[in-house]
Write a protein that holds these residues in place. Structure first.
Motif, PDB file in Angstrom:
ATOM      1  N   UNK A 102      19.363  92.429   4.740  1.00  0.00           N
ATOM      2  CA  UNK A 102      20.324  93.446   5.133  1.00  0.00           C
ATOM      3  C   UNK A 102      21.785  93.145   4.916  1.00  0.00           C
ATOM      4  N   UNK A 103      22.127  91.946   4.437  1.00  0.00           N
ATOM      5  CA  UNK A 103      23.535  91.663   4.153  1.00  0.00           C
ATOM      6  C   UNK A 103      23.974  92.476   2.943  1.00  0.00           C
ATOM      7  N   UNK A 104      25.206  92.923   2.957  1.00  0.00           N
ATOM      8  CA  UNK A 104      25.758  93.696   1.842  1.00  0.00           C
ATOM      9  C   UNK A 104      26.322  92.706   0.821  1.00  0.00           C
ATOM     10  N   UNK A 105      25.822  92.739  -0.420  1.00  0.00           N
ATOM     11  CA  UNK A 105      26.338  91.810  -1.423  1.00  0.00           C
ATOM     12  C   UNK A 105      27.813  92.083  -1.718  1.00  0.00           C
ATOM     13  N   UNK A 106      28.600  91.025  -1.807  1.00  0.00           N
ATOM     14  CA  UNK A 106      30.005  91.136  -2.182  1.00  0.00           C
ATOM     15  C   UNK A 106      30.206  90.480  -3.543  1.00  0.00           C
ATOM     16  N   UNK A 107      29.825  89.212  -3.664  1.00  0.00           N
ATOM     17  CA  UNK A 107      29.835  88.544  -4.973  1.00  0.00           C
ATOM     18  C   UNK A 107      28.749  87.481  -4.990  1.00  0.00           C
ATOM     19  N   UNK A 108      27.992  87.470  -6.082  1.00  0.00           N
ATOM     20  CA  UNK A 108      26.879  86.543  -6.241  1.00  0.00           C
ATOM     21  C   UNK A 108      27.403  85.111  -6.334  1.00  0.00           C
ATOM     22  N   UNK A 109      26.569  84.142  -5.983  1.00  0.00           N
ATOM     23  CA  UNK A 109      27.000  82.749  -6.041  1.00  0.00           C
ATOM     24  C   UNK A 109      27.445  82.334  -7.447  1.00  0.00           C
ATOM     25  N   UNK A 110      28.539  81.595  -7.478  1.00  0.00           N
ATOM     26  CA  UNK A 110      29.029  81.017  -8.723  1.00  0.00           C
ATOM     27  C   UNK A 110      29.732  79.708  -8.383  1.00  0.00           C
ATOM     28  N   UNK A 111      29.760  78.815  -9.344  1.00  0.00           N
ATOM     29  CA  UNK A 111      30.426  77.532  -9.146  1.00  0.00           C
ATOM     30  C   UNK A 111      31.916  77.714  -9.378  1.00  0.00           C
ATOM     31  N   UNK A 112      32.695  77.340  -8.372  1.00  0.00           N
ATOM     32  CA  UNK A 112      34.151  77.478  -8.424  1.00  0.00           C
ATOM     33  C   UNK A 112      34.764  76.271  -9.134  1.00  0.00           C
ATOM     34  N   UNK A 113      36.030  76.389  -9.516  1.00  0.00           N
ATOM     35  CA  UNK A 113      36.665  75.307 -10.265  1.00  0.00           C
ATOM     36  C   UNK A 113      36.827  74.029  -9.437  1.00  0.00           C
ATOM     37  N   UNK A 114      36.688  74.095  -8.132  1.00  0.00           N
ATOM     38  CA  UNK A 114      36.768  72.899  -7.299  1.00  0.00           C
ATOM     39  C   UNK A 114      35.388  72.268  -7.096  1.00  0.00           C
ATOM     40  N   UNK A 115      34.354  72.845  -7.748  1.00  0.00           N
ATOM     41  CA  UNK A 115      33.026  72.248  -7.747  1.00  0.00           C
ATOM     42  C   UNK A 115      32.047  72.796  -6.732  1.00  0.00           C
ATOM     43  N   UNK A 116      32.475  73.679  -5.864  1.00  0.00           N
ATOM     44  CA  UNK A 116      31.592  74.241  -4.849  1.00  0.00           C
ATOM     45  C   UNK A 116      30.966  75.528  -5.376  1.00  0.00           C
ATOM     46  N   UNK A 118      29.638  79.123  -4.458  1.00  0.00           N
ATOM     47  CA  UNK A 118      29.975  80.030  -3.361  1.00  0.00           C
ATOM     48  C   UNK A 118      29.531  81.449  -3.694  1.00  0.00           C
ATOM     49  N   UNK A 119      28.953  82.130  -2.708  1.00  0.00           N
ATOM     50  CA  UNK A 119      28.650  83.550  -2.787  1.00  0.00           C
ATOM     51  C   UNK A 119      29.118  84.220  -1.505  1.00  0.00           C
ATOM     52  N   UNK A 120      29.359  85.525  -1.579  1.00  0.00           N
ATOM     53  CA  UNK A 120      29.879  86.260  -0.424  1.00  0.00           C
ATOM     54  C   UNK A 120      29.028  87.490  -0.127  1.00  0.00           C
ATOM     55  N   UNK A 121      28.832  87.749   1.168  1.00  0.00           N
ATOM     56  CA  UNK A 121      28.157  88.958   1.646  1.00  0.00           C
ATOM     57  C   UNK A 121      28.957  89.485   2.836  1.00  0.00           C
ATOM     58  N   UNK A 122      28.602  90.688   3.282  1.00  0.00           N
ATOM     59  CA  UNK A 122      29.166  91.256   4.516  1.00  0.00           C
ATOM     60  C   UNK A 122      28.036  91.527   5.486  1.00  0.00           C
ATOM     61  N   UNK A 123      28.356  91.397   6.774  1.00  0.00           N
ATOM     62  CA  UNK A 123      27.371  91.754   7.787  1.00  0.00           C
ATOM     63  C   UNK A 123      27.512  93.232   8.131  1.00  0.00           C
ATOM     64  N   UNK A 124      26.780  93.710   9.115  1.00  0.00           N
ATOM     65  CA  UNK A 124      26.766  95.135   9.468  1.00  0.00           C
ATOM     66  C   UNK A 124      28.084  95.638  10.044  1.00  0.00           C
ATOM     67  N   UNK A 125      28.944  94.712  10.466  1.00  0.00           N
ATOM     68  CA  UNK A 125      30.252  95.087  10.996  1.00  0.00           C
ATOM     69  C   UNK A 125      31.363  94.875   9.975  1.00  0.00           C
ATOM     70  N   UNK A 126      30.996  94.549   8.735  1.00  0.00           N
ATOM     71  CA  UNK A 126      31.985  94.359   7.686  1.00  0.00           C
ATOM     72  C   UNK A 126      32.589  92.968   7.633  1.00  0.00           C
TER      73      UNK A 126
END
Length: 142
Positions: A102-116, A118-126
């Motif tokens: 049920x999480x709203x996709x924001x951005x799929x996981x990708x490797x950042x330039x600092x090596x981590x 990271x992916x982002x989602x939103x919960x039901x309250x934004x």
């Protein structure tokens, strides 16, 4: 006399529309267990290690009188001023689990330039939730 000890970061309290629904979502989407959900369903805590994640309704008599009501973003284009971050060994799997539950996709996981990774989602309250890989501190040389 002032103490030389830093305070321990004990809680993050998340103001939500529905405490029981938010707790159910966070347990299924992110894999936490419920530590406490009071009978009034106005307070809940997750087993989240040394720092507790807690949920309470948007409107609280104790804090509304001091600072006014808590307001969630009015539109999908707005975001809360706080981001919740969880670290996982398998970020892709954690992201899929969150979206599948049920999480709203924001951005799929990708490797950042600092090596981590990271992916982002939103919960039901934004609320934005960052799912990231563990970050190791670089080796320090004396």
């Amino acid at each position: 006399m002032a103490s030389n000890l830093s305070p321990a970061f004990a809680y993050t309290v998340v103001y939500v529309r529905d405490v029981a629904k938010s707790v159910a979502f966070y347990t299924s989407a992110f894999g936490y267990n419920v530590r406490r959900l009071d009978q009034s369903q106005k307070w809940a805590e997750l087993d989240s290690g040394p720092t507790t994640i807690a949920f309470t309704p948007l409107h609280q008599r104790e804090t509304d009188a001091l600072t006014g009501e808590v307001h969630l973003p009015d539109s999908k284009g707005e975001r809360n001023p706080v981001e919740i971050c969880f670290d996982y060994a398998d970020v892709d799997g954690a992201y899929r689990r969150a979206v599948d539950n049920g999480a709203v996709p924001v951005s799929a996981p990708e490797t950042k330039n600092w090596g981590q990774k990271v992916g982002y989602v939103r919960d039901m309250d934004g609320i934005v939730v960052r799912l990231g890989s563990y970050v190791n501190e670089p080796n320090k040389t004396a």
